[in-house]
Motif scaffolding. Structure first.
Motif, mmCIF file in Angstrom:
data_model
loop_
_atom_site.group_PDB
_atom_site.id
_atom_site.type_symbol
_atom_site.label_atom_id
_atom_site.label_comp_id
_atom_site.label_asym_id
_atom_site.label_seq_id
_atom_site.Cartn_x
_atom_site.Cartn_y
_atom_site.Cartn_z
ATOM 1 N N GLU A 42 -4.889 9.695 8.183
ATOM 2 C CA GLU A 42 -6.224 10.051 7.703
ATOM 3 C C GLU A 42 -6.165 10.733 6.341
ATOM 4 O OE1 GLU A 42 -10.126 12.666 9.147
ATOM 5 O OE2 GLU A 42 -8.434 12.334 10.497
ATOM 6 N N ALA A 43 -5.226 11.652 6.165
ATOM 7 C CA ALA A 43 -5.094 12.340 4.883
ATOM 8 C C ALA A 43 -4.718 11.361 3.775
ATOM 9 C CB ALA A 43 -4.052 13.454 4.984
ATOM 10 N N ALA A 44 -3.819 10.424 4.085
ATOM 11 C CA ALA A 44 -3.416 9.427 3.091
ATOM 12 C C ALA A 44 -4.588 8.535 2.700
ATOM 13 C CB ALA A 44 -2.260 8.592 3.626
ATOM 14 N N GLU A 45 -5.360 8.115 3.696
ATOM 15 C CA GLU A 45 -6.520 7.267 3.406
ATOM 16 C C GLU A 45 -7.548 8.004 2.557
ATOM 17 O OE1 GLU A 45 -7.813 6.139 7.296
ATOM 18 O OE2 GLU A 45 -6.595 4.289 7.310
ATOM 19 N N HIS A 46 -7.782 9.257 2.880
ATOM 20 C CA HIS A 46 -8.739 10.056 2.112
ATOM 21 C C HIS A 46 -8.288 10.194 0.661
ATOM 22 C CE1 HIS A 46 -11.781 13.110 1.308
ATOM 23 N NE2 HIS A 46 -10.830 13.855 0.768
ATOM 24 N N LEU A 47 -6.996 10.410 0.467
ATOM 25 C CA LEU A 47 -6.476 10.552 -0.887
ATOM 26 C C LEU A 47 -6.604 9.256 -1.672
ATOM 27 C CD1 LEU A 47 -5.100 12.270 -3.023
ATOM 28 C CD2 LEU A 47 -2.892 11.784 -1.926
ATOM 29 N N VAL A 48 -6.288 8.135 -1.043
ATOM 30 C CA VAL A 48 -6.442 6.836 -1.700
ATOM 31 C C VAL A 48 -7.897 6.609 -2.099
ATOM 32 C CG1 VAL A 48 -6.368 4.334 -1.335
ATOM 33 C CG2 VAL A 48 -4.432 5.751 -0.643
ATOM 34 N N ASP A 49 -8.827 6.929 -1.190
ATOM 35 C CA ASP A 49 -10.244 6.746 -1.481
ATOM 36 C C ASP A 49 -10.695 7.651 -2.623
ATOM 37 O OD1 ASP A 49 -10.377 4.899 0.544
ATOM 38 O OD2 ASP A 49 -11.243 6.277 2.011
ATOM 39 N N SER A 50 -10.204 8.884 -2.621
ATOM 40 C CA SER A 50 -10.567 9.826 -3.682
ATOM 41 C C SER A 50 -10.073 9.349 -5.039
ATOM 42 C CB SER A 50 -9.980 11.206 -3.353
ATOM 43 O OG SER A 50 -10.203 12.113 -4.407
ATOM 44 N N ILE A 51 -8.864 8.811 -5.074
ATOM 45 C CA ILE A 51 -8.305 8.294 -6.324
ATOM 46 C C ILE A 51 -9.108 7.095 -6.813
ATOM 47 C CG2 ILE A 51 -6.297 7.113 -7.304
ATOM 48 C CD1 ILE A 51 -4.596 8.979 -5.471
ATOM 49 N N ALA A 52 -9.453 6.205 -5.895
ATOM 50 C CA ALA A 52 -10.240 5.029 -6.264
ATOM 51 C C ALA A 52 -11.609 5.428 -6.806
ATOM 52 C CB ALA A 52 -10.398 4.103 -5.061
ATOM 53 N N ALA A 53 -12.225 6.450 -6.201
ATOM 54 C CA ALA A 53 -13.538 6.917 -6.654
ATOM 55 C C ALA A 53 -13.473 7.474 -8.067
ATOM 56 C CB ALA A 53 -14.068 7.979 -5.691
ATOM 57 N N GLY A 54 -12.303 7.999 -8.438
ATOM 58 C CA GLY A 54 -12.123 8.537 -9.775
ATOM 59 C C GLY A 54 -11.617 7.530 -10.784
ATOM 60 N N GLY A 55 -11.485 6.282 -10.358
ATOM 61 C CA GLY A 55 -11.048 5.231 -11.265
ATOM 62 C C GLY A 55 -9.554 4.999 -11.302
ATOM 63 N N GLY A 56 -8.809 5.686 -10.431
ATOM 64 C CA GLY A 56 -7.365 5.499 -10.388
ATOM 65 C C GLY A 56 -6.962 4.396 -9.439
ATOM 66 N N SER A 57 -5.670 4.144 -9.357
ATOM 67 C CA SER A 57 -5.155 3.044 -8.549
ATOM 68 C C SER A 57 -4.062 3.563 -7.627
ATOM 69 C CB SER A 57 -4.599 1.944 -9.461
ATOM 70 O OG SER A 57 -4.155 0.844 -8.702
ATOM 71 N N ALA A 58 -4.283 3.430 -6.325
ATOM 72 C CA ALA A 58 -3.303 3.914 -5.352
ATOM 73 C C ALA A 58 -3.411 3.116 -4.068
ATOM 74 C CB ALA A 58 -3.518 5.399 -5.058
ATOM 75 N N ILE A 59 -2.305 3.024 -3.364
ATOM 76 C CA ILE A 59 -2.257 2.459 -2.026
ATOM 77 C C ILE A 59 -1.434 3.389 -1.162
ATOM 78 C CG2 ILE A 59 -2.501 0.066 -2.793
ATOM 79 C CD1 ILE A 59 0.552 -0.239 -2.339
ATOM 80 N N LYS A 60 -1.501 3.197 0.150
ATOM 81 C CA LYS A 60 -0.736 4.025 1.069
ATOM 82 C C LYS A 60 0.275 3.169 1.814
ATOM 83 C CE LYS A 60 -3.822 3.640 5.084
ATOM 84 N NZ LYS A 60 -4.496 2.435 4.586
ATOM 85 N N VAL A 61 1.327 3.834 2.301
ATOM 86 C CA VAL A 61 2.334 3.157 3.105
ATOM 87 C C VAL A 61 2.947 4.194 4.035
ATOM 88 C CG1 VAL A 61 4.233 3.525 1.456
ATOM 89 C CG2 VAL A 61 4.328 1.603 3.058
ATOM 90 N N SER A 62 3.263 3.795 5.252
ATOM 91 C CA SER A 62 3.880 4.731 6.195
ATOM 92 C C SER A 62 5.323 4.317 6.457
ATOM 93 C CB SER A 62 3.096 4.761 7.506
ATOM 94 O OG SER A 62 3.171 3.510 8.161
ATOM 95 N N GLY A 63 6.049 5.192 7.152
ATOM 96 C CA GLY A 63 7.413 4.843 7.521
ATOM 97 C C GLY A 63 8.328 6.040 7.548
ATOM 98 N N ASP A 64 9.353 5.930 8.362
ATOM 99 C CA ASP A 64 10.385 6.952 8.483
ATOM 100 C C ASP A 64 11.315 6.846 7.279
ATOM 101 O OD1 ASP A 64 12.542 8.552 9.177
ATOM 102 O OD2 ASP A 64 12.970 7.512 11.071
ATOM 103 N N VAL A 65 11.448 7.937 6.517
ATOM 104 C CA VAL A 65 12.282 7.883 5.305
ATOM 105 C C VAL A 65 13.742 7.622 5.630
ATOM 106 C CG1 VAL A 65 10.775 9.298 3.859
ATOM 107 C CG2 VAL A 65 12.515 10.421 5.284
ATOM 108 N N ALA A 66 14.157 7.904 6.857
ATOM 109 C CA ALA A 66 15.553 7.680 7.233
ATOM 110 C C ALA A 66 15.810 6.275 7.762
ATOM 111 C CB ALA A 66 15.987 8.708 8.279
ATOM 112 N N ASP A 67 14.757 5.461 7.837
ATOM 113 C CA ASP A 67 14.874 4.097 8.343
ATOM 114 C C ASP A 67 15.007 3.125 7.171
ATOM 115 O OD1 ASP A 67 13.867 1.380 9.145
ATOM 116 O OD2 ASP A 67 13.710 2.346 11.108
#
Length: 245
Positions: A42-67
């Protein structure tokens, strides 16, 4: 798919705390950003949406950093979406405190899997994929110098991060890629403040000569420097701690 842009950053642990401030600061500098999160979708999605609203470009991705497979997929998504990767910032990590005499070894293994193996996996992918002129920035801690009791296992994991990072800088000779470690001091994030009494927070805020806790944006400014104009800083551990140690 978004239109490929000139500068692309992948921020591991980018959905909250210091990572979020790093994402927002790099967006200010015109980066397109891939925001990695471990559990807080949810936090990642909110941040992506906030960036898009400001004209920036971002996407989200999940995953275990040790994998290895999960991180390979995350890097591949960045390349497929934006055309390449220029900067990798790995803020992902966990901190479990306890004396060396008493710490549960299962907790030691869990922390070291994220902090050491995770850093190694991310650094390995970054070494293979970051473009010339880019930067790799891993995170340690000022406590490797301050040596507070109860932090032994955490310090051991972060000392390993420094070793991985500084060695990689030498291994990438001739590639025009800088590799550094950033070591924050006490920083006023929700994770840091949680569970601490006001007296303890006040005491920590007076420890540095600047007599305040660090702010996430203080750390983000240091990242932005290493990711941008700081091209002659390479193979170093930079202490962003207000002069604490």
């Amino acid at each position: 798919m978004n239109t490929p842009t000139d500068r692309v950053a992948l921020v591991l642990g980018g959905s909250g705390g210091i990572g979020r401030s790093v994402v927002e600061r790099l967006i200010e500098d015109g980066f397109s950003v891939v925001i990695h999160y471990a559990g807080n979708k949810e936090a990642a999605e909110h941040l992506v949406d906030s960036i898009a609203a400001g004209g920036g470009s971002a996407i989200k991705v999940s995953g275990d950093v040790a994998d290895m497979d999960a991180m390979s997929d995350a890097f591949q998504l960045a390349e497929d979406t934006f055309g390449g990767i220029d900067v990798v910032v790995n803020t992902a990590g966990i901190m479990i405190l306890g004396t060396i005499a008493d710490l549960d070894l299962d907790e030691l293994d869990r922390m070291h899997r994220t902090n050491i193996r995770g850093t190694f996996v991310v650094s390995q992918q970054a070494a293979r994929r970051v473009r010339a002129g880019g930067a790799i920035i891993n995170f340690s801690t000022t406590v490797t110098r301050a040596q507070f009791p109860g932090y032994g296992a955490y310090v051991a994991s972060k000392a390993a991060v420094e070793g991985i990072t500084l060695t990689l800088a030498r291994e990438l000779r001739g590639r025009d890629i800088t590799v550094n470690t950033l070591a924050p001091g006490p920083t006023a994030t929700p994770l840091f403040l949680r569970g601490k009494a006001d007296q303890q927070i006040d005491q920590l805020s007076k420890a540095a000569p600047l007599e305040r806790l660090g702010r996430p944006d203080d750390i983000a400014e240091a990242v932005a420097f290493l990711a941008g104009p700081g091209r002659w800083i390479n193979g170093q551990t930079i202490y962003a701690n207000g002069g604490l140690a």
